[in-house]
Every structure is written in structure tokens, then in C-alpha cells.
Design an enzyme around this catalytic site. Structure first.
Site, PDB file in Angstrom:
ATOM      1  N   CYS A 171       0.749  -1.039  -0.050  1.00  0.00           N
ATOM      2  CA  CYS A 171       0.047   0.040   0.065  1.00  0.00           C
ATOM      3  C   CYS A 171       0.820   1.025  -0.168  1.00  0.00           C
ATOM      4  O   CYS A 171       0.315   2.091  -0.309  1.00  0.00           O
ATOM      5  CB  CYS A 171      -0.900  -0.091   1.062  1.00  0.00           C
ATOM      6  SG  CYS A 171      -1.863  -1.744   1.435  1.00  0.00           S
TER       7      CYS A 171
ATOM      8  N   HIS B  27      -2.720   7.739   6.186  1.00  0.00           N
ATOM      9  CA  HIS B  27      -3.153   6.673   5.553  1.00  0.00           C
ATOM     10  C   HIS B  27      -4.632   6.429   5.820  1.00  0.00           C
ATOM     11  O   HIS B  27      -5.078   5.848   4.821  1.00  0.00           O
ATOM     12  CB  HIS B  27      -2.108   5.560   6.179  1.00  0.00           C
ATOM     13  CG  HIS B  27      -2.186   4.094   5.270  1.00  0.00           C
ATOM     14  ND1 HIS B  27      -1.931   4.232   3.779  1.00  0.00           N
ATOM     15  CD2 HIS B  27      -2.524   2.878   5.529  1.00  0.00           C
ATOM     16  CE1 HIS B  27      -1.909   3.030   3.289  1.00  0.00           C
ATOM     17  NE2 HIS B  27      -2.567   2.176   4.413  1.00  0.00           N
TER      18      HIS B  27
ATOM     19  N   HIS C 135      -9.752   2.774  -0.908  1.00  0.00           N
ATOM     20  CA  HIS C 135      -8.370   2.698  -0.746  1.00  0.00           C
ATOM     21  C   HIS C 135      -7.780   2.167  -2.152  1.00  0.00           C
ATOM     22  O   HIS C 135      -8.000   1.107  -2.592  1.00  0.00           O
ATOM     23  CB  HIS C 135      -8.070   1.527   0.247  1.00  0.00           C
ATOM     24  CG  HIS C 135      -6.645   1.250   0.695  1.00  0.00           C
ATOM     25  ND1 HIS C 135      -5.674   1.629  -0.050  1.00  0.00           N
ATOM     26  CD2 HIS C 135      -6.372   0.424   1.456  1.00  0.00           C
ATOM     27  CE1 HIS C 135      -4.376   1.355   0.577  1.00  0.00           C
ATOM     28  NE2 HIS C 135      -4.723   0.530   1.555  1.00  0.00           N
TER      29      HIS C 135
ATOM     30  N   SER D 248      12.266  44.965 -57.680  1.00  0.00           N
ATOM     31  CA  SER D 248      12.759  46.488 -57.874  1.00  0.00           C
ATOM     32  C   SER D 248      13.628  46.750 -56.722  1.00  0.00           C
ATOM     33  O   SER D 248      14.659  46.028 -56.479  1.00  0.00           O
ATOM     34  CB  SER D 248      11.788  47.436 -58.071  1.00  0.00           C
ATOM     35  OG  SER D 248      12.357  48.795 -58.411  1.00  0.00           O
TER      36      SER D 248
END
Length: 1020
Positions: A173, A308, A348, A619
Site C-alpha cells: 500500500c 493513511h 483505498h 525592384s
């Protein structure tokens, strides 16, 4: 030490770009909107509820179109895309987007970039392996490449051309936050100058997660971090990537800094816990303390922690206890630091969870807003928040800091097995301001297809509408230097975001498809007639290169002219026929003024990378052309033009007029005293002579319904009236240095390519002053040179008009003018930028980093490439699967690839002898059989239902590995030797079929020859 001090004195790393896929949103902006709005982005899976577990309400954080992918953009064949894990595909797209969001999407300009990413175990490879018998030309080796986690980072590095370290990270995780830590270390150690970091957890469909009462899965389908009702987590898919760069480098390069990583740390719990899957207070606390030390901050500086926070009964209390232990090392304050978890919003995301939390925190730090942590009503009774530094951020609130100190946050991520990661994020230091920039900007968008180019323009327009305060100069800089420029191109020139949006919505000038060969610019310089006061004023004011060259010419001309040309070009407040206008209308001053503007404008274009392959003038314009070609040094060219103007101005009053008649008709109709001064095309001539005679001639032609008009030239150039000054002009020329031309130049006297030696002679330029201009023939000569882009260098746009009126002009001929018509109320700068845009949109080389001049610009986040996705998904094997017979791969691709429509493609695909199939050679049945077999094999190997004989193998997504498989098939199928090199060299199915047929016929001949044997029965 404060966080702000630390950002400058320690190894701070800037977050300069972000991209991701999230439940409820496929962009970072949508993700942030959902967070601030307090939206739960979980999907209830009611169809998976079971009567055996009525208390369980399954849910998942689903990604929209997780199996969709723009295979062609990344050079994948449909079959290769099909067998590649959607997780790897989504990671690749997000990596591309993140780099573009950072303003570093263009690989030649990108710093050395590392890749640090990780992913979850998706089992997609198992699906593919279970159906290998249904996929010819695929083996386990190829499946491993597309699915094994080892190749996640190297796939991104390979496809995007990133040459720094490419490391795949796996720590459960905490994977993606560990990847960020490793990227930070790699940057600070100098292994790379920029890094992509993050992770992914992508399942093409919601998983069937078994529910175990008392386990880690929430029974009610909601994730409730830190709440008394928390009973487990809910799974989710996500991809998150950040682009990192050392802060000092980012600030110096003008990168947009979303936030700063002050420090990070990673450790493992070791054995100091109850079991392998159990969390540990000491280990987690040690990681947080180490990150604080690395960042040089104390806990009382940290105002928010993105935890977490999985809402598991054991995990949340342990995490808060560990955070408290770490914070107590430097503070005894209570309840001052807010805490939250994004898992309440979207679940999660496994290996991507850490970086998703980081992206949320970076956005909170950047915007000064703390989004609510959802589903918090009563605190978990196992967490004594009253004694901790923390309080749950249950509602979205502004983030205010005492004394205006920088906002500082921590991001916590904990991996099953004990690998802990913590990152300290701080508010970015104030960026240095940039100048206001030029009043108009060139905005570039492109796509691999016309539809993608249109979508890119539309998305950019929407961005400007939603962000009207966007600094357009910064946006233009980002688009020019921070994007890959594709085949189909669009551009707009605008002064404000609103103007840009309107121009992009209107379609804007479009260049269509860029040809494989770049158009070659040829600079054309007009003569006198388009001059006026105020011409090129905005170029002089806003373009330093133009101003520098114009100033140089004005200073060189000041003494021989007796005045400063700048006072004539840019008079203060003059309107109408004031002194400056009178000077401009005189040939003695008007000609040097035109030369000055033309030369300075040409040099400005060249500084932007638009370099002429040849030059031509009309020219007076021939002098700017010759000077640019190196025949005359600039000081000599200026003095020569001034003297030419002075001599012509000393002649009796003359005039010139444009007449829409062929040269023969004009010659027959001219009265004595008039002559043809120029032939600009089959029906475009200029008459020259005494002013009164020219005026009478114009009236007579109008009476005959012939278009005729007087030109703004007060002399009779290229007529007998100039003969009295030819000797003096020759004497002046004789004293002027002349060198051999370094650029090819077309003579407007002959209309042909000029001999470099002739351009150095006095005679050439004397004849040039007297003889008629043959610019129509110049245009004819140029039309015989394919691939040229005619660039009409101002003032006015006479030559581009003549080019479009020429009978050899066609729609494919690129003609641009760089100055507005004298009658147009249009910005000269806008016109010039539009010319550059047209050149770029047709594929001409432009140095896109150069048009910024001396300004310092910043990169800004802008919409990224609009991928054109197709769904590629190998279905899971089920018990209902009736048989294992091969099926068309197109049935697993939605929608199936549709070949481009063309008149011969259907025939070619069917092998009926269309162009490029090879069947037209003799039309034999055997040859058609070979071609059909090869076409079928190409289709199966690449996953494309219809392949035409002339389709390029590499263009369809083929590579050396597929070529090896095809070679083995061809060798076995036709009993002739075919190698992978043969496949790659043949390039198309038709060419390969011819090669196989030729080798088969050769083998048959040899068999016949040798198989007959010698008369005595032996073989030769």
C-alpha cells in the site's frame, strides 16, 4: 529553521506537474473539485449483493473506461494493446499527461528524467494466458512484457524517451509514496534532473471481493476514517503521478511549482509488531520523525497530515498513536493540526494510495483549502484525540496559518508488511514575476488526427474561458516549448485569453496535415509603394531583434539622409499629411525606410528559425534580398539604397501605374513617352513615365473598362527617365564592395536564377535600375521548384497577392504575408505572428523557443493531449465458455479499428488487385493466394481486422518482435526462407507477398532443375 528557510537552504524538490485517474474523475482538476465539494466517488455494486450476507453492501471506487487506451498514439498495434495490462496502459497515458502538465512534454528540450512507479497485482496477465490458444502470434514471453510489474517503469521510459533511472517500486500500500521518496533521493543525488513518480492500481472491472465479518472490508460500502462507525475500508482504482524537479532548477527554468517537498523518509517496522500484517507504532513514528528531520521542520509547523486512514479498527488508532509519538518529540500542543484521509472520498487505491494522498495534499497546500475528510461524525473511541496534536478535518475549510507562515503538511503511507513512508510538503515560494510580454501571442495546438487537433483547440479554448486571467504569453510559451507538435496543426493569434478562446472556437487558421518534407521558405521583398508612417511600429516597440537591426540601419542612414528615419517611421502624434508623411512619400526617404523595415523584419524571422533557402526582390526589394544573400554588407547596402533614392528623387516628376492587361496589349496601347516598368504576371503590368502621361493613360484605360490605378511612387522607375542618372549610379556602385552571394537569388530583371558572379558586377545593377521588372517570371521560376513557401516580407502584401493571382499558383502552394495592407487596421505584430503560425502549421521549421525575445516566461498548467481511446479488454474465462475456438480479436476491441477510407483500400484488403497490393503484377491466382494469406497473417499478428496491401507494417504498430513471429509463420507456411529483416525491409504486406512469391518461384525452378536428375539416374 522555518519551512520557508528550509525550502531555500536545503535540498527542496518542487512538484511541477501532476496527472491521474481517480474514481469520479479522469483529471486532477476534477479530482480536486470532487474533494472540495465533499463528493463520495464510490460506486455501490448492488448486483453483487448476496442473500447469504445481507449486511454486506459491496462497493468500489471505479475508474471510468479503465480498459480504454489510445494505442496508435503510443505506437501499439491493437493486438499488443489488447494483451497489455490496462494498468500499464493507464500509467503510460498519465505519464505523458503529467509531463505535458509540467510543460516538459517535448522530448528534445526535456531534462534527463527518471521514472519511479509501482503498481498492484491485477491478474490481467492470467486472463491473457488463459486465452493464448485464441490469439495467434502471441506467446507467454510477449504476455510477460505487457503485464509483469518489472516492466511498468521501463515501458514508460521507453515509450516517452526518458533516459534517467527507471525503477519499478513494490511495497504494497505504500508503493507510490516510497516511489516519490526514491525519486527525491535520485534528484538530490544528481542521477536525474527531473523525475516522474507515483503508482497505479487499475482493474478493468470491479473485483469480486469476499466479505469476512470483522475483516478489513467495510460491510456498508463506505470508508469512515477515524470514525466510531469505522468498520473497514473500500477498494478503489487510481493512477497518480507527479513530476519532480529540484526547486532551484524549477524556479530558474520558470516551471510552475504547485508545492515543495521539503523532506521524506522510508523505513520498515522490522519484527517490532505482533505479526507480519500488523502495524507498529514505533516504526511508523520513526519514519515521521526522520521525514521531519530531513525537511528541517518541527511538528508545530505542520498544519495538516494526510493520513493513511483506512478506517480499519486496528489501523487508524495505531496510526494516530504513531503520529502523536512523532509530533511529541518537538511539540506539546494539542488539537492544532488537522488530519484527514482521502480514502473516505474514493476508497483505498492500494499501490496508488500514497500518491493520491500526496496529490490531494499538494493541491490543498497550493490553494489554501483543506477538503473535508468524509464520514466523520464521532471519533473512534480507541483514539484519544483530546490528548493528541490532531483533530479530524470534517468539513472543507480555508487553510490559514499564523503570521502568514508557509502552509506545511505531512503525507503518511503505510504498506502491509511494514514499509512506512512519510513526506513533508510545503507551500511554494513566491515566483518571480514576468514581463507583460508582447501584445499578441502565437498559440499552437496539434494532434495526430484532424479530430484530435480540433479537440485540442476546443479544450484549450475552454481552459481560457474558465481561466480568463491566464497570462497568454506564459500559455504561448508553454504550448510552443512544452508540447510535442504533431501532424495536424492549428494555431491562433490573440491578445487576451478571451480573444484566444474565440479564435480557437472559430476554428482558427489551420494548416491541415504536415507533409513529410518541410516547405522551404523563399523570402520575397517588395519594392516601394506600400510604405506609410507608423509601419512596423509595434514590431519596433515589442521585438528587440527587430529594433536592434532597424536602429542600426537608421544610424547608418542618418548622415547621408540628413535625418533620422525613426522620426519618419514613428512620428509622435502625427496624423494625416504631416512632415513625416511628406518625407515618407518622397522617394529619397521612402526607399530607405522600406529597406530598413524589410531587412529588420527578415532578421527577426531568421532569429525565430525561419531561414530562407533563397531570396528574390521586386525592384527596390532586390537590395534587401541581395544584402541578406551577402552580396552587399549592410552599411554598403544602406548607403547604396540612400544614393539610389537620392538619384531617382532628382529626376523630373514621374509616376507608375498598375494595369490589368498582358504585356503585349500594354505595349500596343502605350503612347510615346511611356514604357512597361514591370511585368508581374500574364495580366499584371506596371506602366512608367512622366506623371501627366501616366495619369492620362490610367484614365483612358478605365474608360475602356480596364483596371488601372496609380501607385504611390513619385518617380518613373525602370523607364527612359532614369537614364540621366545611370552613369552616376554606376560610379557609386563601383566604389561599393560586392561579394559573391551566399544564398541563391532570382533576378527580377530576367526572372531566372541569377549567376552569383553576375550579382557582383556594376553592369547587373545598372541594368536592374533601367530594365523592366519581370516578377511574373520570378513566380513562374519558383513554381517549378516544389515545396517552396513564399514569404512576402513587408510592408504591404503586394507580392503575396501577385503570387496568388499567378496562373501557376495552386492550393498546395504556401504563400504568407508578414505585414498588413496599408489600408488594414491590423497589428503588424499579429500579422507577422500569423505568418509564422501558417509556416509552422504547414510543417516549416520554426525555432519555437526563440520568439520569446528577451522576456523571461513561466510554464503554466494547460490542457493535455486529447487521447482518442479504444476499449481493449480480453474477457475473463468463465465456466460458461462453450469452446476454445479462435475468434476475431476485433470482438475484444470496442470500437474495432476502422481503416481510413480510400478508393482502393477495400479492394486492397480483399486482395482483388487494388493499387499497392501487388496483384496487379500478373494477377495470377497463386499470387493472390499468397497476398491474401499475408494480409490475414498481418491482421492476426497486429490485431487489425482489415489490412490493406499498401499499409506500412511499422505504421500499423509492428515491431521487431512481431516481425520475428511473422517470419516464422511465413517460413513454415510457404516453405521458403523468410527472416525478420525481410519483414521489416518489405514494409508492406504487398511487398512481402511479392518477396515470398519470388522465392517460391525460384525454389520451384530449382526443384524442377535438380529433381529431374542426370540421364544416368544420378543427381547433378
Amino acid at each position: 529553521m522555518t519551512a520557508n528557510d528550509s525550502a531555500h537552504s536545503r535540498g527542496a524538490v518542487a512538484v511541477i506537474g501532476m496527472a491521474g485517474r481517480f474514481p469520479g474523475s479522469s483529471t486532477v482538476e476534477g479530482f480536486w473539485h470532487n474533494l472540495v465539494a465533499g463528493t463520495e466517488s464510490l460506486t455501490a455494486l448492488d448486483d453483487r449483493r448476496s442473500s447469504r450476507q445481507p449486511e454486506y453492501r459491496p462497493a468500489y471506487g471505479l475508474l471510468t473506461d479503465a480498459a480504454a487506451f489510445d494505442a496508435e498514439y503510443f505506437g501499439y498495434s491493437p493486438q499488443e494493446a489488447l494483451i497489455t495490462d490496462p494498468q500499464q496502459r493507464q500509467t503510460l497515458e498519465c505519464a505523458h499527461e503529467a509531463l505535458e502538465r509540467a510543460g516538459h512534454g517535448a522530448s528534445p528540450r526535456r531534462p534527463t528524467t527518471g521514472v519511479f512507479v509501482g503498481g498492484s497485482h491485477t491478474r490481467y496477465g492470467e486472463r491473457v494466458r488463459a486465452r493464448l490458444d485464441e490469439m495467434p502470434f502471441i506467446d507467454a514471453w510477449q504476455v510477460a512484457h505487457g503485464n509483469d510489474a518489472d516492466f511498468l517503469s521501463s515501458r514508460v521510459a521507453y515509450k516517452l524517451g526518458l533516459t534517467g533511472p527507471a525503477v519499478t517500486v513494490l511495497s504494497a500500500c505504500s508503493t507510490s509514496l516510497v516511489a516519490v521518496h526514491l525519486a527525491v533521493r535520485s534528484l538530490l543525488d544528481g542521477e536525474c534532473a527531473m523525475a516522474l513518480a507515483g503508482g497505479a492500481s487499475v482493474l478493468p472491472e470491479a473485483p469480486s471481493t469476499p466479505y469476512v465479518p470483522g475483516g478489513v472490508i467495510a460491510p456498508d460500502g463506505h470508508c469512515r476514517p477515524f470514525d466510531a462507525a469505522a468498520a473497514g475500508t473500500v477498494g478503489a482504482g487510481a493512477v497518480g503521478l507527479v513530476v519532480l524537479r529540484p526547486l532551484a532548477d524549477a524556479l530558474a527554468a520558470g516551471d510552475h511549482v504547485h508545492a515543495v517537498i521539503l523532506g521524506s523518509a522510508v523505513n520498515n517496522d522490522g519484527r517490532d509488531k505482533l505479526g507480519f500484517t500488523a502495524p507498529s507504532v514505533p516504526g511508523q513514528a520513526a519514519a515521521v520523525r526522520a521525514a521531519h528531520r530531513a525537511a528541517g521542520v518541527t511538528a508545530d509547523e505542520v498544519g495538516y497530515v494526510e493520513a493513511h486512514g483506512t478506517a480499519t479498527p486496528l489501523g487508524d488508532p495505531v496510526e494516530v498513536a504513531a503520529l502523536t509519538a512523532a509530533f511529541r518529540e518537538s511539540t506539546e500542543l494539542r488539537g492544532y493540526c488537522r488530519i484527514g484521509s482521502v480514502k473516505g472520498n474514493l476508497g483505498h487505491a492500494d499501490a496508488a494510495a500514497g500518491v493520491v494522498g500526496l496529490i490531494k495534499t499538494v493541491l490543498a497546500v497550493e490553494h489554501g483549502v483543506l477538503p473535508a475528510s468524509l464520514h466523520f461524525d464521532e471519533p473512534n473511541p480507541d483514539i484519544d484525540f483530546e490528548s493528541t496534536p490532531f483533530r479530524v478535518n470534517a468539513t472543507t475549510v480555508p487553510w490559514r496559518t499564523p503570521d502568514g507562515r508557509p502552509r506545511v503538511a505531512g503525507v503518511n503511507s503505510l504498506g502491509l508488511g511494514g514499509t512506512n513512508a512519510h513526506v513533508v510538503v510545503a507551500q511554494a515560494p513566491a515566483g518571480t514575476g514576468t514581463s507583460s510580454g508582447r501584445p499578441h501571442q502565437l498559440l499552437l495546438v496539434s494532434g495526430r488526427t484532424p479530430a484530435a487537433a480540433d479537440r485540442a483547440a476546443s479544450r484549450l479554448a475552454t481552459h481560457f474561458e474558465d481561466h480568463p486571467a491566464t497570462d497568454l504569453a506564459d500559455a504561448a510559451w508553454t504550448l510552443r516549448t512544452g508540447r510535442t507538435h504533431h501532424t495536424h496543426r492549428r494555431f491562433a493569434v490573440a491578445g487576451t485569453a478571451a480573444e484566444a478562446a474565440a479564435a480557437l472556437r472559430a476554428g482558427g487558421p489551420a494548416g491541415g496535415q504536415v507533409e513529410r518534407t518541410e516547405p522551404v521558405p523563399v523570402f520575397l521583398f517588395a519594392g516601394q509603394g506600400g510604405q506609410r508612417t507608423g509601419m512596423a511600429r509595434d514590431l519596433y516597440e515589442h521585438e528587440p531583434v527587430f529594433r536592434r537591426h532597424l536602429d542600426e540601419i537608421c544610424e547608418l542612414a542618418a548622415d547621408p539622409l540628413g535625418l533620422d528615419l525613426r522620426a519618419v517611421l514613428f512620428p509622435d502624434g502625427e496624423r494625416g499629411c504631416g512632415p513625416a508623411s511628406q518625407h515618407m512619400n518622397s522617394i529619397a526617404v521612402g526607399q530607405p525606410a522600406v529597406f530598413a523595415v524589410q531587412y529588420a523584419q527578415a532578421r527577426l524571422l531568421m532569429s525565430w528559425g525561419v531561414r530562407p533557402a533563397a531570396v528574390a526582390g521586386h525592384s527596390l526589394g532586390a537590395y534587401a534580398a541581395a544584402c541578406l544573400a551577402g552580396v552587399f554588407a549592410l552599411p554598403d547596402a544602406v548607403h547604396l539604397v540612400v544614393e539610389r533614392g537620392r538619384l531617382l528623387g532628382s529626376l523630373p516628376a514621374g509616376a507608375m501605374a498598375a494595369v490589368s492587361l498582358p504585356e503585349e496589349a500594354v505595349t500596343r496601347s502605350l503612347p510615346a513617352g511611356l514604357s512597361v516598368g514591370a511585368v508581374n504576371g500574364p495580366g499584371q503590368c506596371t506602366v512608367s513615365g512622366p506623371a501627366a502621361l501616366v495619369a492620362d493613360y490610367v484614365r483612358a484605360q478605365r474608360d475602356r473598362a480596364v483596371q488601372a490605378r496609380m501607385l504611390r511612387i513619385a518617380t518613373a522607375g525602370h523607364s527612359p527617365l532614369v537614364e540621366p542618372v545611370l552613369a552616376r549610379f554606376a560610379d557609386f556602385l563601383a566604389g561599393t564592395a560586392r561579394e559573391e552571394a551566399r544564398l541563391p537569388m532570382i533576378s527580377d530583371t530576367t526572372g531566372e536564377w541569377a549567376d552569383p558572379g553576375a550579382l557582383r558586377s556594376v553592369e547587373y545593377w545598372v541594368r536592374h535600375l533601367r530594365r523592366p521588372v519581370r516578377f511574373g517570371q520570378v513566380l513562374g521560376t519558383l513554381s517549378a521548384r516544389p515545396g517552396t513557401a513564399l514569404v512576402d516580407i513587408g510592408p504591404g502584401r503586394t507580392l503575396s497577392t501577385l503570387a496568388r493571382q499567378h496562373p501557376d499558383y495552386h492550393d498546395g502552394q504556401l504563400v504568407v504575408h508578414t505585414s498588413p495592407h496599408p489600408a488594414e487596421a491590423t497589428s503588424g505584430l499579429a500579422t507577422l505572428l500569423g505568418a509564422v503560425g501558417r509556416l509552422w502549421s504547414h510543417g516549416a521549421h520554426v525555432d519555437l523557443g526563440a520568439p520569446q525575445g528577451d522576456e523571461r516566461r513561466r510554464r503554466v498548467p494547460l490542457p493535455t493531449y486529447p487521447f482518442e481511446r479504444t476499449r481493449f479488454l480480453v474477457p475473463a474465462v468463465t465456466s460458461e465458455r462453450p469452446d476454445r475456438a479462435p475468434r476475431p480479436l476485433g470482438s475484444w476491441i470496442d470500437p474495432p479499428r476502422v481503416p481510413e477510407a480510400s478508393g482502393d483500400r477495400a479492394e486492397a484488403a480483399g486482395g482483388t488487385g487494388g493499387p499497392g497490393t501487388g496483384a496487379e503484377r500478373d494477377g495470377t491466382g497463386a499470387e493472390r493466394d499468397v497476398l491474401e494469406a499475408v494480409l490475414g497473417a498481418f491482421g492476426k499478428a497486429l490485431g487489425i481486422p482489415d489490412v490493406a496491401g499498401h499499409d506500412g507494417f511499422l505504421d500499423l504498430g509492428g515491431d521487431s518482435l512481431v516481425a520475428t513471429r511473422l517470419a516464422a509463420w511465413a517460413t513454415a507456411e510457404f516453405q521458403v526462407s523468410v527472416s525478420a529483416a525481410d519483414i521489416l525491409k518489405a514494409a508492406t504486406a504487398a511487398s512481402l507477398a511479392r518477396l515470398i512469391q519470388d522465392r517460391t518461384e525460384t525454389a520451384d525452378t530449382l526443384t524442377s532443375l535438380w529433381g529431374a536428375g542426370a540421364p544416368d539416374g544420378s543427381t547433378r
